[in-house]
Scaffold this active site. Structure first.
Site, PDB file in Angstrom:
ATOM      1  CE  LYS A 184     -19.824 -11.866   9.567  1.00 26.00           C
ATOM      2  NZ  LYS A 184     -19.779 -10.458   9.828  1.00 26.00           N
ATOM      3  N   GLY A 237     -12.410  -3.419   1.065  1.00 26.21           N
ATOM      4  CA  GLY A 237     -13.802  -2.967   1.162  1.00 26.21           C
ATOM      5  C   GLY A 237     -14.183  -2.025   0.039  1.00 26.21           C
ATOM      6  N   GLY A 274      -8.832  -8.100   0.449  1.00 21.68           N
ATOM      7  CA  GLY A 274      -7.510  -8.158   1.064  1.00 21.68           C
ATOM      8  C   GLY A 274      -6.999  -9.577   1.261  1.00 21.68           C
ATOM      9  NE  ARG A 303      -4.502  -1.056   1.510  1.00 23.00           N
ATOM     10  CZ  ARG A 303      -5.565  -1.219   2.273  1.00 23.00           C
ATOM     11  NH1 ARG A 303      -5.483  -1.027   3.562  1.00 23.00           N
ATOM     12  NH2 ARG A 303      -6.715  -1.552   1.747  1.00 23.00           N
TER      13      ARG A 303
HETATM   14  P1  ADP Z   1     -11.444 -10.998   1.153  1.00 28.53           P
HETATM   15  O1  ADP Z   1     -10.647 -10.238   2.176  1.00 28.53           O
HETATM   16  O2  ADP Z   1     -10.587 -11.529   0.029  1.00 28.53           O
HETATM   17  O3  ADP Z   1     -12.646 -10.235   0.672  1.00 28.53           O
HETATM   18  P2  ADP Z   1     -12.983 -12.328   3.158  1.00 28.53           P
HETATM   19  O4  ADP Z   1     -12.467 -11.394   4.193  1.00 28.53           O
HETATM   20  O5  ADP Z   1     -14.374 -12.196   2.740  1.00 28.53           O
HETATM   21  O6  ADP Z   1     -12.023 -12.292   1.873  1.00 28.53           O
HETATM   22  O7  ADP Z   1     -12.818 -13.823   3.640  1.00 28.53           O
HETATM   23  C1  ADP Z   1     -11.602 -14.341   4.088  1.00 28.53           C
HETATM   24  C2  ADP Z   1     -11.799 -15.210   5.274  1.00 28.53           C
HETATM   25  O8  ADP Z   1     -12.731 -16.253   5.003  1.00 28.53           O
HETATM   26  C3  ADP Z   1     -10.508 -15.874   5.668  1.00 28.53           C
HETATM   27  O9  ADP Z   1     -10.159 -15.476   6.961  1.00 28.53           O
HETATM   28  C4  ADP Z   1     -10.828 -17.366   5.604  1.00 28.53           C
HETATM   29  O10 ADP Z   1     -10.241 -18.103   6.643  1.00 28.53           O
HETATM   30  C5  ADP Z   1     -12.333 -17.375   5.730  1.00 28.53           C
HETATM   31  N1  ADP Z   1     -12.886 -18.632   5.191  1.00 28.53           N
HETATM   32  C6  ADP Z   1     -12.746 -19.134   3.962  1.00 28.53           C
HETATM   33  N2  ADP Z   1     -13.314 -20.352   3.866  1.00 28.53           N
HETATM   34  C7  ADP Z   1     -13.832 -20.640   5.086  1.00 28.53           C
HETATM   35  C8  ADP Z   1     -14.545 -21.760   5.632  1.00 28.53           C
HETATM   36  N3  ADP Z   1     -14.818 -22.831   4.901  1.00 28.53           N
HETATM   37  N4  ADP Z   1     -14.895 -21.693   6.922  1.00 28.53           N
HETATM   38  C9  ADP Z   1     -14.602 -20.614   7.672  1.00 28.53           C
HETATM   39  N5  ADP Z   1     -13.952 -19.519   7.214  1.00 28.53           N
HETATM   40  C10 ADP Z   1     -13.572 -19.529   5.928  1.00 28.53           C
HETATM   41 MG    MG Z   2     -10.950  -9.928   4.322  1.00 26.80          MG
END
Ligand code: ADP
Ligand code: MG
Length: 414
Positions: free
Chosen positions: A218, A393, A370, A43
């Site tokens: 989520k 975000g 991220g 960053r």
């Molecule tokens: P990004 O930052 O790329 O948008 P998110 O923050 O939405 O991604 O999601 C990342 C998180 O989701 C990670 O911490 C990962 O451990 C969790 N995750 C992925 N698959 C699972 C799963 N099957 N059960 C619980 N958590 C999960």
């Molecule tokens: Mg994330």
């Protein structure tokens, strides 16, 4: 959303010379809890182009950023989230440039100091979120809730405002929206310009087939983006924690896998709306918990005592076939708990397939989020991806067709 905002490059360089330029960057970098060092400098590095351009054009830079969240006076006094660490890093990156650090980012003498600055110098102010807690220890959120007096004060330190904090642009804070509202001349910097250009390619007449890949924990975080991208995507691959809600909505056993009862309706709605597009995993790497030994489960034979933490080999193959033919890929969210070695295979393979499609199929690939960006870096295939956004975000909001207040507030291009 297509923005046509005034850009830093639109200002005649002569009009920058000797001017006080307030530059808002996003130096919200991860700090290693064990070493206390910055663990990923991307960053800061991404902001250097704008900083160097302003220096070369003899500006006086008043530099602002936040770093993490500040919720208590103890946190503030501990200095664990002080921008001093970024100051040290910048000094090494900008040899020969006079950089000073201001501990007190609301001190009245900053106005006089800014007026006395030499051209080609930088005054970095302490973490803007220090203003979220006042001297009595109250959580006033002057920065995060955009207290108009604070924005006005910071705006008084400069003649021009350059917003280059893409990662903060989905927030309406005093240090972006507040400043822009109180200054006549506001523009976007090179990083925001690049982010908008690269993100727009993926959503503005993207080349078909468009494959979207969603994962993460989520569904509630991603539903708006799935709805928006789902309109023009040909396939929507779902993995990660959010996939189990979809399986449960179809009546399958999911054991102890992640599931949010409040999202049941959303899952059903999406399955209905995009039934020909959504592709769900068919097998999983499961375990009692992340510390236990993994076992394989199928979607129609789930062991009740375990939860899914990664996609299985059949799903990997199935996803590969779809990704291979894509001409546009938008990926947001790891398909497993990639923080653990034993549950990262699916996510690393996805990165590999995306990289391969980018090289072999001339596909345009975009990673937002991220954690997905971090996973791509772990895989080593990150350099083959067309664009990895610096804003988690912010990129998600952009990919949900939401307005980004930090960009919306900037003057329109003439
Ligand atoms: P990004 O930052 O790329 O948008 P998110 O923050 O939405 O991604 O999601 C990342 C998180 O989701 C990670 O911490 C990962 O451990 C969790 N995750 C992925 N698959 C699972 C799963 N099957 N059960 C619980 N958590 C999960
Ligand atoms: Mg994330």
């Amino acid at each position: 959303m297509i923005y046509n905002k005034k850009k830093l490059r639109d200002i005649n360089p002569k009009d920058i010379e000797n001017k006080r330029v307030i530059l808002r960057c996003d130096f919200n970098v991860p700090i290693d809890v064990n070493t206390g060092k910055i663990s990923d400098t991307k960053r800061i590095d991404s902001a250097l182009e704008t900083i160097k351009y302003l220096i070369n054009n003899k500006a006086k830079i008043i530099l602002l950023s936040h770093l993490g969240r500040i919720k208590s006076i103890e946190e503030k006094n501990s200095n664990k989230k002080s921008l001093k660490i970024v100051y040290e890093y910048l000094k090494n990156k900008l040899i020969g440039v006079n950089i000073s650090f201001e501990n007190n980012n609301t001190s009245n003498d900053l106005v006089e100091k800014s007026n006395k600055m030499e051209p080609r110098s930088i005054m970095l102010l302490e973490n803007t979120r220090y203003c979220d807690v006042n001297e009595n220890g109250e959580l006033v959120k002057d920065e995060s809730k955009n207290n108009p007096d604070l924005g006005k004060f910071w705006a008084s330190l400069g003649d021009i405002f350059v917003n280059d904090a893409f990662g903060t642009s989905h927030r309406s804070h005093a240090s972006n929206v507040g400043i822009a509202k109180n200054i006549k001349n506001s523009v976007i910097g090179f990083l925001i310009e690049k982010e908008l250009k690269k993100l727009q390619i993926a959503i503005n007449n993207p080349k078909a087939p468009v494959v979207a890949i969603f994962g993460g924990a989520k569904i509630a975080d991603k539903v708006d983006s799935i709805k928006f991208i789902g309109k023009f995507a040909d396939k929507i691959l779902i993995g990660g924690g959010m996939s189990y809600g979809f399986l449960k909505a179809q009546g399958y056993e999911i054991g102890t896998s992640l599931f949010f009862p409040e999202s049941e309706e959303i899952n059903k709605q999406l399955l209905e709306e995009y039934k020909d597009k959504i592709v769900l995993p068919v097998d999983f790497i499961c375990a009692k918990d992340v510390e236990s030994k993994p076992i394989k489960c199928k979607y129609n034979g789930f062991n009740k005592n375990v939860g899914g933490f990664d996609i299985g080999p059949k799903t990997i193959k199935m996803f590969k076939k779809i990704i291979k033919n894509a001409k546009t890929i938008i990926w947001n969210g790891p398909v497993g708990v990639f923080e653990y070695d034993k549950f990262r295979k699916g996510t690393l393979k996805i990165t590999k397939f995306i990289a391969s499609a980018t090289i072999k199929n001339n596909c345009y690939s975009l990673i937002g989020g991220g954690d997905s960006a971090a996973a791509a870096q772990i895989s080593g295939f990150d350099k083959f991806i067309s664009h990895i956004s610096t804003g988690g975000g912010a990129s998600l909001d952009f990919l949900s067709d939401k307005t980004l207040p930090g960009i919306e507030v900037i003057s329109n291009a003439e």
